[in-house]
Design a protein around this motif. Sequence first.
Motif, PDB file in Angstrom:
ATOM      1  N   GLY A 572      42.862  77.156  21.603  1.00  0.00           N
ATOM      2  CA  GLY A 572      42.864  78.371  22.413  1.00  0.00           C
ATOM      3  C   GLY A 572      44.287  78.852  22.660  1.00  0.00           C
ATOM      4  N   LEU A 573      44.375  80.020  23.227  1.00  0.00           N
ATOM      5  CA  LEU A 573      45.696  80.562  23.544  1.00  0.00           C
ATOM      6  C   LEU A 573      46.298  79.812  24.720  1.00  0.00           C
ATOM      7  N   ILE A 574      47.612  79.626  24.710  1.00  0.00           N
ATOM      8  CA  ILE A 574      48.304  79.181  25.910  1.00  0.00           C
ATOM      9  C   ILE A 574      48.882  80.429  26.554  1.00  0.00           C
ATOM     10  N   LEU A 575      48.440  80.679  27.788  1.00  0.00           N
ATOM     11  CA  LEU A 575      48.855  81.884  28.494  1.00  0.00           C
ATOM     12  C   LEU A 575      50.098  81.594  29.324  1.00  0.00           C
ATOM     13  N   GLY A 576      50.727  82.634  29.789  1.00  0.00           N
ATOM     14  CA  GLY A 576      51.876  82.483  30.670  1.00  0.00           C
ATOM     15  C   GLY A 576      51.437  81.926  32.014  1.00  0.00           C
ATOM     16  N   PRO A 577      52.399  81.475  32.850  1.00  0.00           N
ATOM     17  CA  PRO A 577      52.056  80.916  34.167  1.00  0.00           C
ATOM     18  C   PRO A 577      51.279  81.919  35.031  1.00  0.00           C
ATOM     19  N   ASP A 578      51.390  83.208  34.718  1.00  0.00           N
ATOM     20  CA  ASP A 578      50.672  84.228  35.478  1.00  0.00           C
ATOM     21  C   ASP A 578      49.259  84.454  34.957  1.00  0.00           C
ATOM     22  N   GLY A 579      48.853  83.664  33.962  1.00  0.00           N
ATOM     23  CA  GLY A 579      47.501  83.820  33.421  1.00  0.00           C
ATOM     24  C   GLY A 579      47.383  84.947  32.411  1.00  0.00           C
ATOM     25  N   GLN A 580      48.498  85.609  32.113  1.00  0.00           N
ATOM     26  CA  GLN A 580      48.504  86.691  31.127  1.00  0.00           C
ATOM     27  C   GLN A 580      48.999  86.162  29.794  1.00  0.00           C
ATOM     28  N   LYS A 581      48.680  86.881  28.736  1.00  0.00           N
ATOM     29  CA  LYS A 581      49.182  86.545  27.425  1.00  0.00           C
ATOM     30  C   LYS A 581      50.718  86.555  27.478  1.00  0.00           C
ATOM     31  N   MET A 582      51.340  85.519  26.878  1.00  0.00           N
ATOM     32  CA  MET A 582      52.808  85.473  26.912  1.00  0.00           C
ATOM     33  C   MET A 582      53.392  86.617  26.101  1.00  0.00           C
ATOM     34  N   VAL A 589      57.325  84.209  29.055  1.00  0.00           N
ATOM     35  CA  VAL A 589      57.360  83.348  27.876  1.00  0.00           C
ATOM     36  C   VAL A 589      57.997  82.002  28.225  1.00  0.00           C
ATOM     37  N   ILE A 590      57.316  80.928  27.821  1.00  0.00           N
ATOM     38  CA  ILE A 590      57.869  79.582  27.999  1.00  0.00           C
ATOM     39  C   ILE A 590      58.502  79.169  26.680  1.00  0.00           C
ATOM     40  N   ASN A 591      59.755  78.767  26.724  1.00  0.00           N
ATOM     41  CA  ASN A 591      60.478  78.378  25.517  1.00  0.00           C
ATOM     42  C   ASN A 591      60.318  76.876  25.272  1.00  0.00           C
ATOM     43  N   PRO A 592      59.723  76.500  24.135  1.00  0.00           N
ATOM     44  CA  PRO A 592      59.502  75.065  23.884  1.00  0.00           C
ATOM     45  C   PRO A 592      60.796  74.261  23.863  1.00  0.00           C
ATOM     46  N   ASP A 593      61.874  74.869  23.386  1.00  0.00           N
ATOM     47  CA  ASP A 593      63.154  74.143  23.370  1.00  0.00           C
ATOM     48  C   ASP A 593      63.552  73.675  24.766  1.00  0.00           C
ATOM     49  N   GLU A 594      63.345  74.545  25.737  1.00  0.00           N
ATOM     50  CA  GLU A 594      63.719  74.189  27.107  1.00  0.00           C
ATOM     51  C   GLU A 594      62.830  73.084  27.660  1.00  0.00           C
ATOM     52  N   VAL A 595      61.538  73.167  27.338  1.00  0.00           N
ATOM     53  CA  VAL A 595      60.613  72.139  27.815  1.00  0.00           C
ATOM     54  C   VAL A 595      61.013  70.783  27.240  1.00  0.00           C
ATOM     55  N   ILE A 596      61.342  70.765  25.932  1.00  0.00           N
ATOM     56  CA  ILE A 596      61.719  69.505  25.288  1.00  0.00           C
ATOM     57  C   ILE A 596      63.032  68.989  25.864  1.00  0.00           C
ATOM     58  N   GLU A 597      63.957  69.894  26.091  1.00  0.00           N
ATOM     59  CA  GLU A 597      65.252  69.529  26.683  1.00  0.00           C
ATOM     60  C   GLU A 597      65.047  68.859  28.050  1.00  0.00           C
ATOM     61  N   ASN A 598      64.177  69.463  28.869  1.00  0.00           N
ATOM     62  CA  ASN A 598      63.992  68.956  30.232  1.00  0.00           C
ATOM     63  C   ASN A 598      63.075  67.746  30.324  1.00  0.00           C
ATOM     64  N   PHE A 599      61.999  67.765  29.562  1.00  0.00           N
ATOM     65  CA  PHE A 599      60.959  66.737  29.734  1.00  0.00           C
ATOM     66  C   PHE A 599      60.775  65.834  28.525  1.00  0.00           C
ATOM     67  N   GLY A 600      61.207  66.294  27.350  1.00  0.00           N
ATOM     68  CA  GLY A 600      61.043  65.493  26.153  1.00  0.00           C
ATOM     69  C   GLY A 600      59.823  65.882  25.351  1.00  0.00           C
ATOM     70  N   ALA A 601      59.855  65.489  24.065  1.00  0.00           N
ATOM     71  CA  ALA A 601      58.782  65.845  23.142  1.00  0.00           C
ATOM     72  C   ALA A 601      57.473  65.159  23.522  1.00  0.00           C
ATOM     73  N   ASP A 602      57.536  63.886  23.882  1.00  0.00           N
ATOM     74  CA  ASP A 602      56.318  63.158  24.230  1.00  0.00           C
ATOM     75  C   ASP A 602      55.612  63.835  25.397  1.00  0.00           C
ATOM     76  N   CYS A 603      56.401  64.278  26.357  1.00  0.00           N
ATOM     77  CA  CYS A 603      55.848  64.918  27.550  1.00  0.00           C
ATOM     78  C   CYS A 603      55.208  66.259  27.194  1.00  0.00           C
ATOM     79  N   MET A 604      55.907  67.011  26.380  1.00  0.00           N
ATOM     80  CA  MET A 604      55.379  68.300  25.925  1.00  0.00           C
ATOM     81  C   MET A 604      54.059  68.111  25.196  1.00  0.00           C
ATOM     82  N   ARG A 605      54.032  67.158  24.274  1.00  0.00           N
ATOM     83  CA  ARG A 605      52.819  66.892  23.502  1.00  0.00           C
ATOM     84  C   ARG A 605      51.676  66.524  24.438  1.00  0.00           C
TER      85      ARG A 605
END
Length: 806
Positions: A572-582, A589-605
């Motif tokens: 399914g689609l992953i929507l923005g935190p506001d419930g709208q399409k990113m 828009v959530i940037n995966p690079d930032e998520v990985i930087e902050n939390f790591g790949a395992d956490c993101m997965r």
Amino acid sequence: MAEYNHKAIEPKWQKRWEEESVFVAPDKPKAGKKKYVLDMFPYPSGAGLHVGHPEGYTATDIYSRYLRMNGHEVLHPMGWDAFGLPAENYAIKSGVHPKESTEQNIKTFTRQIKSLGFSYDWSREVNTSSPGYYRWTQWLFLQLYHAGLAYKKEAPVNWCPDCQTVLANEQVIDGKCERCGHKVIQKNLEQWFFRITGSDPKGKHGSYPERLLSNLETLDWPDPIKHMQANWIGRSEGAELEFEIKGSSSKIKVFTTRPDTLFGATYMVLAPEHALIRELKGQIENWDEVQQYVKAASSKSQLERTDLAKEKTGVELKGVRAVNPGNNEEIPVWIADYVLSSYGTGAIMAVPGHDERDFEFAKKFKLPVMQVVDSGEDLPSISSGKVVNSGKFDGQDSEEAKWKITDAVKGRRTIQYKLRDWLISRQRYWGAPIPIIYCETCGEQPVKEEDLPVTLPDDVDFLPKGESPLSRSKSFHNVKCPNCESPARRESDTMDTFVDSSWYFLRYTDPKNQEEFADKKKIKAWMPVDTYVGGAEHAVMHLLYSRFITMALHDLGHLGFPEPFLKLRNQGLILGPDGQKMSKSRGNVINPDEVIENFGADCMRMYEMFMGPLEDAKPWDTNGIVGVARFLERAWNVHAFVDTEYLNQEQELIVGRELARTVKKAEDDIQSFNFNTAVSAFMIFINAVYKVERISTHHWETFLKALNPFAPHITNELWEMLGHKEVIEKEKWPEVDVLLLAQDEVMYAVQVNGKLRGNAMVSTSASEGDVTKKALALANVAKHVEGREIAKAVFVKGKLINFVVK
RNA sequence: GCCGGCGUGGUGAAAUUGGCAGACACGCUAGGUUUAGGACCUAGUGCCGCAAGGCAUAGAGGUUCGAGUCCUCUCGCCGGCACCA
């Protein structure tokens, strides 16, 4: 003990997997042990990876890793759907060549995807925009061409007179050009089509629409997707009937699904494009008016014609009368654009008594309305209509009457499809050139197979100037005829990118082959795809086209199977935190690079798996990911509890049982693609370990193996910390100790009249009598039963007992 | 308009497919602990009620000993198709 530091751990293991070629798939998998697990390959857009991409990729990665641990050999590749309009538009705007921007984007995508630790076999990477790939896209075109499945005909395109360019449907906003705002018109161009509505050229297997429809039953695909494909194909059974025209030898052929309503036909309608109109010119008394209507209809774009559909329009062909073959009555003939030239015969018998659209039209133009009785349906209520019976067929049910009437008027039973041939011509630069040459003397000539690829020239300017960009490259455009060597010109259109993506799954089996699109043995070894995962937005086009191409290649003797994808699952689609399409404009828009930087790949997965069911649309919760981060942190710290022995047997039993449950649950959930509940099972286990603050090495190892497909980096690091030298991916999936799952006592729910009144703990082997006795002894149950008669008791073994009292 | 799907706490969601609704998380509350860094630990947390108990899965009916799950209607949201004869 060191703190959990994903930034140090993750690159380390990614490097190790690559160096040791841990995920490289063999060319010859062991018999019966192959699994082909495929992601829909991405279009490498300039925006970089979207958090939506890793959702499906993580699912297939977990599944692939699980299968490998169970002794399967897994083909799990990744590549790039690299041709397409955005790169070309970007070039027009910025001057950067599509080749350059695409290469750059692929680099970014590769880095981002690799940073998530997916177990792809990168040695099989494909890129649809590389000559080594599109050479075979062109080869595919030639196969269809030689088999009569590719042909050319005139078809309208969206044309912006101001920009002097062809527009894709998505570039037309409210009938206007998205770039300049000028009104878009329809223009006819000679274009290439694939004959998806046709039949097996060798005549063995029948029609493609029929097979594309009936094969759906054999596929393990989500029902909604099958449904959409079936609707798109749009099969309907009916009859072709002929109506004579007074004073002419021509006849009007119509298709109808309701021949039983023939007696209610009160007029005919032709599509404005119908060939008969010109033929009947001499007979038509109001030719000027008719011509005007035809002209007006043709200049309208398809969008307009459907948009303005609220009010029906039309013109009567005065002087033309048709004869109803059922009762020999004369009826008028009209033209109207609510009849489509592309469906059926482009003409209908109008039965306003039984069809809403005909009724609307009849009402507007004051045409007679008649209903046929005994048609077995709920009739639209009409005020002015007459009722007629269906003559000698009166009293039969409509299914039967349909075919009797068809036979009586010498009609023909037939089947119609909504599906239309696939238009593959694009008046664009950034695509695979169509390998055709036009010679003044020999006419249309296919490029010889040995002359492939027809390479895309680099020296082209993309600014729209009224023709395909390729036709402006002299070196590309002017060639010699392959047949007679006299001056000729190349086809300057390129192919729809859906052609590129309709066979890429075959190329992965043998991506570097220069002699064939792929080696027959390698295809046989790996195809068909066992599990295919991607977005539901490809429900129809990509999946239908891939099925058609596979089926055609099968019919032409190149493949041994007709269907490419046995099992399909949607993310399914992953929507923005506001419930709208990113989207950039919404700023969500959530940037995966930032998520990985902050939390790591395992956490993101794991977070993407934990969010909810794979196929659901889910909003990204910036706080929610913290829960998974805490889990990984806690799992890391369990290392401090690891000991060879437990303090007591009770502890050992608690952890052992919980572990057995967890592994079993993870296994079941991976197989059924319920990854969200598998993650929660892992959390429950870690919580249990924290209660006893101790775990044996053996139990801990078992847990790490089960967690590895979800969080491959942290599990490898913890595995190494236990003294192992090999990567954990070499391990087998842990076997569940079934004995530990067996319970000696169960808790029964005790209900009185369906309401829960207590719980009874009894031995697993307890009989109904034992449970009844124990249940009735419960104070709260006794209270509700007291003084009343137990009419009956419903006993569900191992679950509950329900006393029904009066 | 037609065809599909969905509707469960403050939030994301579970519910072995007709058998104890709300697992697991987020958030919140309280206590502890650390107090520099989206911190950690423990307990609580559907609603009403002091309690016994009652009420709760969009709404209204129905089937059943028993319904989030099956049936009928209504409302709302999402997706696909769109004059397909």
